[in-house]
Design a protein around this motif. Structure first.
Motif, PDB file in Angstrom:
ATOM      1  N   ALA A 189       0.852  -1.192   0.000  1.00 17.08           N
ATOM      2  CA  ALA A 189       0.000   0.000   0.000  1.00 17.08           C
ATOM      3  C   ALA A 189       0.882   1.235   0.000  1.00 17.08           C
ATOM      4  O   ALA A 189       0.785   2.104   0.869  1.00 17.08           O
ATOM      5  N   GLY A 190       1.791   1.305  -0.968  1.00 14.88           N
ATOM      6  CA  GLY A 190       2.741   2.405  -1.026  1.00 14.88           C
ATOM      7  C   GLY A 190       3.792   2.259   0.060  1.00 14.88           C
ATOM      8  O   GLY A 190       4.255   1.154   0.341  1.00 14.88           O
ATOM      9  N   VAL A 191       4.162   3.376   0.665  1.00 13.15           N
ATOM     10  CA  VAL A 191       5.105   3.363   1.780  1.00 13.15           C
ATOM     11  C   VAL A 191       4.419   3.944   3.006  1.00 13.15           C
ATOM     12  O   VAL A 191       3.420   4.636   2.903  1.00 13.15           O
ATOM     13  N   LYS A 192       4.964   3.647   4.163  1.00 15.96           N
ATOM     14  CA  LYS A 192       4.382   4.174   5.393  1.00 15.96           C
ATOM     15  C   LYS A 192       4.395   5.698   5.348  1.00 15.96           C
ATOM     16  O   LYS A 192       5.395   6.323   5.003  1.00 15.96           O
ATOM     17  N   SER A 193       3.263   6.297   5.709  1.00 20.41           N
ATOM     18  CA  SER A 193       3.102   7.740   5.574  1.00 20.41           C
ATOM     19  C   SER A 193       3.971   8.531   6.539  1.00 20.41           C
ATOM     20  O   SER A 193       4.078   9.756   6.408  1.00 20.41           O
ATOM     21  N   ILE A 194       4.601   7.862   7.497  1.00 17.79           N
ATOM     22  CA  ILE A 194       5.520   8.555   8.404  1.00 17.79           C
ATOM     23  C   ILE A 194       6.832   8.897   7.700  1.00 17.79           C
ATOM     24  O   ILE A 194       7.649   9.646   8.222  1.00 17.79           O
ATOM     25  N   ARG A 226      -5.336   0.397 -10.148  1.00 20.92           N
ATOM     26  CA  ARG A 226      -6.624   1.085 -10.308  1.00 20.92           C
ATOM     27  C   ARG A 226      -6.616   2.472  -9.671  1.00 20.92           C
ATOM     28  O   ARG A 226      -7.627   2.939  -9.144  1.00 20.92           O
ATOM     29  N   THR A 227      -5.463   3.121  -9.708  1.00 15.09           N
ATOM     30  CA  THR A 227      -5.344   4.468  -9.151  1.00 15.09           C
ATOM     31  C   THR A 227      -4.230   5.219  -9.862  1.00 15.09           C
ATOM     32  O   THR A 227      -3.274   4.614 -10.346  1.00 15.09           O
ATOM     33  N   ASP A 228      -4.385   6.540  -9.923  1.00 15.13           N
ATOM     34  CA  ASP A 228      -3.332   7.413 -10.437  1.00 15.13           C
ATOM     35  C   ASP A 228      -2.534   8.056  -9.307  1.00 15.13           C
ATOM     36  O   ASP A 228      -1.622   8.845  -9.563  1.00 15.13           O
ATOM     37  N   ARG A 229      -2.883   7.718  -8.072  1.00 17.52           N
ATOM     38  CA  ARG A 229      -2.260   8.334  -6.912  1.00 17.52           C
ATOM     39  C   ARG A 229      -1.476   7.287  -6.123  1.00 17.52           C
ATOM     40  O   ARG A 229      -1.925   6.155  -5.955  1.00 17.52           O
ATOM     41  N   PHE A 230      -0.313   7.682  -5.642  1.00 19.61           N
ATOM     42  CA  PHE A 230       0.494   6.777  -4.836  1.00 19.61           C
ATOM     43  C   PHE A 230      -0.120   6.688  -3.444  1.00 19.61           C
ATOM     44  O   PHE A 230      -0.309   7.705  -2.772  1.00 19.61           O
ATOM     45  N   PRO A 231      -0.451   5.476  -2.973  1.00 23.86           N
ATOM     46  CA  PRO A 231      -1.087   5.352  -1.654  1.00 23.86           C
ATOM     47  C   PRO A 231      -0.126   5.636  -0.519  1.00 23.86           C
ATOM     48  O   PRO A 231       1.084   5.508  -0.659  1.00 23.86           O
ATOM     49  N   GLY A 232      -0.707   5.982   0.633  1.00 21.80           N
ATOM     50  CA  GLY A 232       0.085   6.332   1.801  1.00 21.80           C
ATOM     51  C   GLY A 232      -0.172   5.432   2.985  1.00 21.80           C
ATOM     52  O   GLY A 232      -0.316   5.918   4.117  1.00 21.80           O
ATOM     53  N   PHE A 233      -0.287   4.131   2.732  1.00 23.01           N
ATOM     54  CA  PHE A 233      -0.429   3.123   3.785  1.00 23.01           C
ATOM     55  C   PHE A 233      -1.760   3.276   4.521  1.00 23.01           C
ATOM     56  O   PHE A 233      -2.730   2.594   4.170  1.00 23.01           O
ATOM     57  N   TYR A 234      -1.835   4.145   5.516  1.00 26.34           N
ATOM     58  CA  TYR A 234      -3.076   4.326   6.264  1.00 26.34           C
ATOM     59  C   TYR A 234      -4.148   5.014   5.437  1.00 26.34           C
ATOM     60  O   TYR A 234      -5.334   4.927   5.750  1.00 26.34           O
ATOM     61  N   VAL A 235      -3.740   5.762   4.417  1.00 28.61           N
ATOM     62  CA  VAL A 235      -4.669   6.518   3.578  1.00 28.61           C
ATOM     63  C   VAL A 235      -4.474   6.131   2.116  1.00 28.61           C
ATOM     64  O   VAL A 235      -3.390   5.704   1.710  1.00 28.61           O
TER      65      VAL A 235
END
Length: 306
Positions: free
Chosen positions: A160-165, A186-195
């Motif tokens: 889920a991307g990398v940890k947002s910290i 299915r996304t154009d945005r890089f995920p931020g783990f919790y979000v």
């Protein structure tokens, strides 16, 4: 002292048989169990995730170190040992020789799990969040071994991307520099783990497990040795509220600075702070991330095997 009676690496018969027969196999890390979840929740999650992977049509191969032996395909008793033993270390690739020589129990990080999975012939690996460049790395040079390890390990990693910290922008730059293909699922945005959205775009997008598998095959045809990172966002219904996330993360970073927390102690400090400050909601988001990545990893493994 190192024992002559145990091998340095053991691949479970069920995993070896599946790999040799060309059946889908999915590698799973163990640090989420040994260092990411409290007991007894960690054991429940470890066993349930393996069951989920089997239901999705793939053979699970949880990877860890037991008594100095790196094991690809822990059995139930070995997973329970890592989840309940008092002295379990966290092992990246550099730590594997130490764990081997001292006969330690260890949870394996993304870097170590990916390397061991590749050695066993496993092509797909699911985790929660990838390690990356830490905030302030321009002064500390603090960067996870996960990144350079994936630059030389040709597996598919679902996270889920990398940890947002972490410093997400710097991590994306390093992924580009290291030649690691990044795909948004299915996304154009890089995920931020919790979000679901870290605030940064992904360079490429795929709509299905079949498309992700096609990219991995093309990588292999070209003879490239780097990983393909499939960034799979947590469902918006399961994510931590973005406003709460932003506020709590700022508080956590300030608390770490005030406490003088640096180096390898930073990540566990921040994750623990976020969990306590959100009343456990971040933990539930973490588990939703892990389940989603396991399902998608099993699908990609099926596509590659087919």
């Amino acid at each position: 002292m190192q024992s002559d009676r145990t091998p340095a690496l053991r691949i479970a018969d069920r995993v070896r048989d599946a790999v040799d027969a060309g059946r889908p196999v999915l590698a799973l890390e163990s640090t989420i169990l040994t260092h990411g979840l409290p007991s007894p929740r960690n054991l429940e999650v470890g066993l349930a995730t393996e069951a989920l992977v089997r239901e999705a049509g793939a053979e699970p191969a949880t990877i860890g170190v037991v008594g100095g032996t790196a094991i690809v395909g822990l059995d139930g008793a070995e997973i329970e040992r890592l989840c309940t033993a008092e002295h379990v270390v966290k092992a990246s690739t550099r730590d594997l020789p130490v764990a081997r020589s001292a006969e330690l129990d260890a949870g394996t990080t993304v870097a170590a799990t990916a390397w061991l999975a590749h050695r066993a012939g496993i092509r797909v690996f699911s985790t929660g969040g990838l390690g990356g460049v830490h905030r302030g790395a321009s002064d500390t040079f603090d960067e996870s071994t996960d990144l350079p390890a994936l630059a030389t390990t040709p597996v598919v990693v679902v996270s889920a991307g990398v940890k947002s910290i972490l410093d997400v922008a710097a991590t994306l730059e390093r992924l580009e520099t290291l030649g690691i293909t990044v795909l948004g699922y299915r996304t154009d945005r890089f995920p931020g783990f919790y979000v679901a959205d870290s605030g940064f775009p992904v360079p490429s997008r795929v709509e299905s497990a079949a498309e992700a598998a096609a990219v991995a095959r093309a990588r292999d045809e070209l003879g490239l040795a780097s990983a393909v990172l499939v960034a799979n966002p947590v469902a918006e219904s399961d994510q931590l509220d973005p406003d709460v996330h932003t506020r709590v993360l700022a508080e956590a970073l300030a608390a770490a600075d005030a406490a003088g927390v640096t180096g390898h102690d930073t990540t566990p400090f921040l994750l623990d702070y976020v969990q306590r400050a959100t009343g456990g909601r971040s933990l539930e988001a973490n588990l939703a991330v892990y389940r989603g990545n396991a399902r998608l990893g099993a699908e990609i493994a099926r596509e590659l095997a087919g």
